[in-house]
Scaffold this active site. Structure first.
Site, PDB file in Angstrom:
ATOM      1  N   HIS A 376      -7.288 -16.974 -22.919  1.00 18.11           N
ATOM      2  CA  HIS A 376      -6.302 -16.000 -23.378  1.00 18.11           C
ATOM      3  C   HIS A 376      -6.329 -15.725 -24.855  1.00 18.11           C
ATOM      4  CE1 HIS A 376      -3.771 -15.121 -19.854  1.00 18.11           C
ATOM      5  NE2 HIS A 376      -4.169 -16.309 -19.436  1.00 18.11           N
ATOM      6  N   LYS A 568       7.449  -7.619 -29.417  1.00 17.52           N
ATOM      7  CA  LYS A 568       6.521  -8.655 -28.985  1.00 17.52           C
ATOM      8  C   LYS A 568       6.792  -9.873 -29.845  1.00 17.52           C
ATOM      9  CE  LYS A 568       3.083  -5.762 -29.976  1.00 17.52           C
ATOM     10  NZ  LYS A 568       2.137  -5.823 -28.878  1.00 17.52           N
ATOM     11  N   ARG A 569       6.135 -11.020 -29.554  1.00 21.27           N
ATOM     12  CA  ARG A 569       6.323 -12.161 -30.426  1.00 21.27           C
ATOM     13  C   ARG A 569       5.976 -11.786 -31.874  1.00 21.27           C
ATOM     14  NH1 ARG A 569       7.898 -17.306 -28.158  1.00 21.27           N
ATOM     15  NH2 ARG A 569       7.390 -18.076 -30.227  1.00 21.27           N
ATOM     16  N   LYS A 574      -0.267  -9.911 -35.178  1.00 20.02           N
ATOM     17  CA  LYS A 574       0.299  -8.705 -34.552  1.00 20.02           C
ATOM     18  C   LYS A 574       0.789  -7.699 -35.605  1.00 20.02           C
ATOM     19  CE  LYS A 574       1.769 -11.053 -30.222  1.00 20.02           C
ATOM     20  NZ  LYS A 574       1.288 -10.227 -29.090  1.00 20.02           N
ATOM     21  N   THR A 676       0.025  -6.894 -22.871  1.00 17.41           N
ATOM     22  CA  THR A 676       0.527  -6.320 -21.616  1.00 17.41           C
ATOM     23  C   THR A 676       1.701  -5.401 -21.923  1.00 17.41           C
ATOM     24  OG1 THR A 676       1.836  -8.331 -21.332  1.00 17.41           O
ATOM     25  CG2 THR A 676      -0.203  -8.144 -20.037  1.00 17.41           C
ATOM     26  N   LYS A 680       3.075  -1.653 -20.266  1.00 23.16           N
ATOM     27  CA  LYS A 680       4.437  -1.298 -19.848  1.00 23.16           C
ATOM     28  C   LYS A 680       4.881  -0.011 -20.530  1.00 23.16           C
ATOM     29  CE  LYS A 680       5.349  -6.226 -19.991  1.00 23.16           C
ATOM     30  NZ  LYS A 680       6.028  -7.238 -20.833  1.00 23.16           N
TER      31      LYS A 680
HETATM   32  C1  LIG Z   1       5.427  -7.952 -21.851  1.00 21.85           C
HETATM   33  C2  LIG Z   1       6.169  -8.958 -22.636  1.00 21.85           C
HETATM   34  C3  LIG Z   1       5.533  -9.629 -23.692  1.00 21.85           C
HETATM   35  C4  LIG Z   1       4.109  -9.347 -24.098  1.00 21.85           C
HETATM   36  O1  LIG Z   1       4.091  -8.309 -25.032  1.00 21.85           O
HETATM   37  P1  LIG Z   1       2.781  -7.967 -25.889  1.00 21.85           P
HETATM   38  O2  LIG Z   1       3.151  -6.678 -26.542  1.00 21.85           O
HETATM   39  O3  LIG Z   1       1.651  -7.796 -24.921  1.00 21.85           O
HETATM   40  O4  LIG Z   1       2.566  -9.068 -26.843  1.00 21.85           O
HETATM   41  C5  LIG Z   1       6.255 -10.574 -24.396  1.00 21.85           C
HETATM   42  N1  LIG Z   1       7.541 -10.846 -24.091  1.00 21.85           N
HETATM   43  C6  LIG Z   1       8.176 -10.209 -23.088  1.00 21.85           C
HETATM   44  C7  LIG Z   1       9.606 -10.550 -22.800  1.00 21.85           C
HETATM   45  C8  LIG Z   1       7.521  -9.258 -22.325  1.00 21.85           C
HETATM   46  O5  LIG Z   1       8.168  -8.661 -21.317  1.00 21.85           O
END
Ligand SMILES: *Cc1c(COP(=O)(O)O)cnc(C)c1O
Length: 837
Positions: A376, A568-569, A574, A676, A680
């Site tokens: 990952h 995101k985190r 990032k 991911t 979304k």
């Molecule tokens: C989808 C999701 C992530 C991943 O987000 P990235 O933009 O791919 O880093 C992290 N936290 C939550 C709660 C999510 O639903």
């Protein structure tokens, strides 16, 4: 709406029509709910609390899962098909109620039933607290995969840890992140069923003894320092409108005995209790680090604990099916979600050779046929390695087994790469370049028959840069499976307006289980009436998010402004601070050029920082500090708003992704394995502004470059620049806007004159800038100007948004799971034909 025609019920496989107890029509649902309220919660409707009602509703829904669940397991037992065991230290499943109602197809029936009792089902769904048993993307991926496995009717069990405290609850105080414990079990968890009768004993620490047994065989005995008891909590995972209900089996640690009586009898009562407490500490808390590895003993114990429980459990199932241990690889395909469960390779070997007395060669063949490994990350700080001494103190027998695996492996490598000792040194499972470590990624590679990255670029970089020596040795093992997300949660549940529009435009609901059919929206992209409805849906979603923002932060945002979202985190790679540089640039333009023709924007941030990640916490402070100044500057008016929405989670995501218009995916190319969140957003019709990183590349390919705002260096270009000498200070010197933005921050403008506050950030940007923000800055700002221009044409923007959604067919986790099943697991669906329950 009556969803209960007989054909539908028959499709639920084995659910007898005369089974009134778990029937789904309003009368039966009402009866079940009131029964649970009285006989489970001990309350009447008059005195029931919100939580009583929620629990009674949840139990009512769970009853309806349980019947299908028991049918599924007996069907799996009868057919003996290969079961996927998905091993993951994290499962970020999100709230369950809405999802289970959707998959059982009883939302409308239950809503009506409860409404007649004066209960608002949607309010129960909205207020449900979610288990935070994951950090971010990796744990959420595991949850999407469980959904797709069940919907695809592939026999599967998810194995993980039943943490008592999930990821911390984030609040923001004075602009800083504050962590609060997440006692998610405080009011009970109605979805899981505890099965203490399937408990297993797990050994830890101690030493090994070598001896010869009665028949002259070499044997090893592991004499542990302590043992803990693991018991499973099973959560049913229903597929979407199918009868299959798979299992998420999470393990909790307990003391083997309530008290250590030998200590107790010596009169040391507190010591005895303490030992019990220590055992239970094992699964107390989720490590809140994302994309970074800490070599902590408790973490290693957690990993071994859940993997040992999982493998024992699989052996129990094998035995229950009357199969010999040598059938293990035919009964189970074990997927390692990152290296966190990689110790499973050594544990299965230990079980086979020490406990079942299988010869080494045969055990090794079975082990390799069983495991597959998903990598990952390429970030060096996230690659797990354990100091040898620590590893030995926790898992002495496993270290011996790893040495033996390594000895045989390196002999093979020496023959394969004749005379190339340096390559053999690099391949070793033991890192001996300084202090000695066990390399978990190497163990996972050697012990697996398949290794995959999670997006095409990532898989290429694994082969070329992360594990090139393994690739040279076994090119046929390497594969790529691009991540995906479930359209059930991320469209149907999160964005009901879009779901209704899609069903109407496409003429049926097949797209929900066959997401590529969403392509059918494309032919409506130029239809003015459709576009108008599309815009209304988006606007409704934006108003909901605006209400959430007002409730949580007090900031009032304009739903007619462009919603520009980065959630995101929080992590340097990032590059949330690159987005801040852009915002400050915009602000500077507003103040110095009276740039009143600017497109009004609301910048929405969300995300947690690891509690020990000082720099990431300072990035949150920077966002909130800029927000405070910008939002209170009357000259800025509606043109610029900045919001940090606290405690980003699955629930928050369900409100945020559908309301977004611009999706910020701005990691340094080559650093984000897949992402991911990007998927979304696209599914929900946001346009992406992004670097050519991870799955952004594939999203851009699919939706078309003309519907995607790409900027910045490619992974190749970034690496070349780094090698040829990267001087961020030169970029600062030569770019007036960049200089102005950085100077505002480091001059203390956003920190009430405290010039020192953000210095750690700005100094780093000027001197090292590991993630090369300054190199991508100009391209990013220029790209954002193009976003403004595009947004001015609302009709054209919406057209592009529709195309993003319509062309996101590839990014369903159903597709990812189909690829894993076919290429890595060699397993297939076991659908319920409805004959013989
Ligand atoms: C989808 C999701 C992530 C991943 O987000 P990235 O933009 O791919 O880093 C992290 N936290 C939550 C709660 C999510 O639903």
């Amino acid at each position: 709406m009556n969803t209960l025609e007989p054909g539908h019920l028959r499709g639920q496989g084995g659910v007898a029509e005369d089974d009134v107890r778990t029937a789904c029509e309003p009368e039966a649902l009402k009866r079940a709910f009131l029964d649970h309220l009285l006989y489970t919660q001990g309350k009447t409707l008059e005195i029931a609390s919100h939580n009583d009602i929620y629990l009674a509703v949840a139990y009512t829904v769970r009853d309806r899962l349980l019947r299908r669940w028991s049918h599924t397991s007996s069907r799996h037992k009868r057919h003996g098909t290969r079961t996927v065991a998905y091993l993951s230290a994290e499962f970020l499943i999100g709230p369950s109620l809405g999802n289970n109602l959707l998959n059982l197809d009883i939302t409308d029936a239950l809503r009506e039933t409860l409404a007649r009792l004066g209960i608002d089902l949607d309010e129960l769904v909205r207020r449900e607290v979610e288990p935070g048993l994951g950090n971010g993307g990796l744990g959420r991926l595991a949850a999407c995969f469980m959904d797709s496995l069940a919907t695809g009717e592939i026999p599967a069990i998810g194995y993980g840890i039943y943490y008592e405290y999930g990821i911390f609850f984030q609040t923001v105080v004075d602009g800083w992140q504050v962590e609060n414990t997440d006692k998610w079990l405080r009011f009970g968890n109605p979805w899981a069923i505890h099965h203490p009768e399937w408990g297993v004993e797990v050994k830890l620490g101690g030493y090994t003894e070598h001896y010869t047994d009665d028949v002259g065989r070499f044997r090893v005995r592991w004499v542990p320092e302590k043992t803990v008891w693991g018991t499973p909590f099973d959560t049913p995972v229903a597929g979407y409108k199918v009868s299959t209900v798979n299992t998420l089996r999470l393990w909790r640690a307990e003391a083997t005995e309530e008290f250590d009586f030998s200590v107790f009898n010596r009169g040391d009562y507190l010591g005895a209790v303490n030992k019990k407490v220590t055992s239970e500490n094992l699964t107390k808390v989720l490590y809140p680090n994302d994309e970074s590895h800490q070599g902590k003993e408790l973490r290693l114990e957690q990993q071994y604990f859940f993997v040992a429980c999982a493998l024992r459990d699989m052996l129990r199932i094998l035995e229950h099916r009357g199969l010999p241990v040598t059938e293990f690889p035919r009964a189970f395909a074990v997927q390692l979600n990152d290296t966190h469960p990689a110790i499973g390779v050594a544990e299965l070997m230990r079980l086979l050779i020490d406990e079942y007395l299988v010869p080494w060669e045969q055990a090794w063949e079975a082990t390799r046929a069983t495991f597959a490994y998903t990598n990952h990350t390429l970030l060096p700080e996230a690659l797990e390695r354990w100091p040898l001494e620590l590893f030995k103190s926790v898992l002495p027998r496993h270290l011996e087994i790893i040495y033996e695996i390594n000895r045989r492996f390196l002999n093979e490598a020496r023959i394969r790469f004749f005379g190339d000792e340096s390559r053999v040194f690099r391949l070793s499972l033991i890192d001996e370049s300084g202090e000695r470590y066990v390399r978990m990624a190497h163990l996972a590679c050697v012990g697996s028959h398949a290794i995959n990255g999670v997006a095409e670029l990532h898989s290429t970089l694994i082969k070329e840069q992360l594990l090139p020596d393994f690739y040279a040795m076994w090119p046929e093992k390497f594969d790529s499976v691009t991540n995906g997300v479930t359209p059930r949660r991320w469209v149907v549940l999160s964005n009901p307006g879009l779901a209704a529009l899609a069903t109407e435009a496409l003429g049926d609901e097949h797209w929900i289980r066959d997401w590529p059919r969403i392509a059918g929206l494309e032919k409506h992209a130029d239809d003015a009436a459709f576009i108008e409805r599309w815009q209304r849906v988006k606007h409704t979603n934006k108003r909901s998010l605006a209400a959430l923002i007002r409730d949580e932060t007090g900031v009032v945002v304009n739903p007619d402004s462009l919603f520009d979202v980065l959630v995101k985190r929080i992590h340097e790679y990032k590059r949330q601070h690159l987005a801040v540089l852009h915002i400050v640039t915009r602000y500077h333009r507003l103040k110095t050029q009276r740039a009143t023709d600017m497109v009004p924007r609301t910048f929405i941030f969300g995300g947690k920082a690891a509690p020990g990640y000082v720099r990431a916490k300072l990035m949150i402070k920077l966002i909130t500090a800029v927000a405070d100044v910008v939002n209170s500057d009357p000259e800025v008016r509606d043109l610029l708003k900045v919001v940090f929405l606290p405690n980003f989670s699955v629930s928050k995501g369900q409100c945020i992704y559908p309301a977004a218009e611009l999706s910020e995916q701005i990691s340094l190319a080559g650093k984000e394995a897949s992402g991911t969140g990007n998927m979304k957003f696209a599914m929900n019709g946001a346009l992406t502004i992004g670097t050519m990183d991870g799955a952004n590349i594939e999203i851009c390919q699919e939706v078309g470059a003309e519907n995607f705002f790409a900027f910045g260096m490619s992974a190749d270009e970034a690496q070349r620049l780094l090698r040829s000498g990267y001087y961020p200070r030169d970029l600062y010197r030569d770019d007036a806007e960049l200089r102005a933005a950085i100077d505002l921050i480091r001059g203390g403008f956003f920190s009430r004159g405290d010039a020192g506050l953000f210095e750690p950030l700005t100094n780093d940007l000027l001197n090292e800038d590991r993630y090369m923000l300054l190199a991508d800055y100009a391209s990013y700002v220029e790209c954002q100007d193009r976003v403004d221009a595009a947004y001015r044409d609302a009709r054209q923007w919406s057209r592009m948004a529709v195309l993003n959604c319509a062309r996101s067919g590839r990014f369903s986790s159903d597709r990812s799971i189909a690829e894993y099943a076919r290429r890595m697991w060699h397993t297939s669906a076991l659908p319920d034909t409805g004959h013989g329950g």
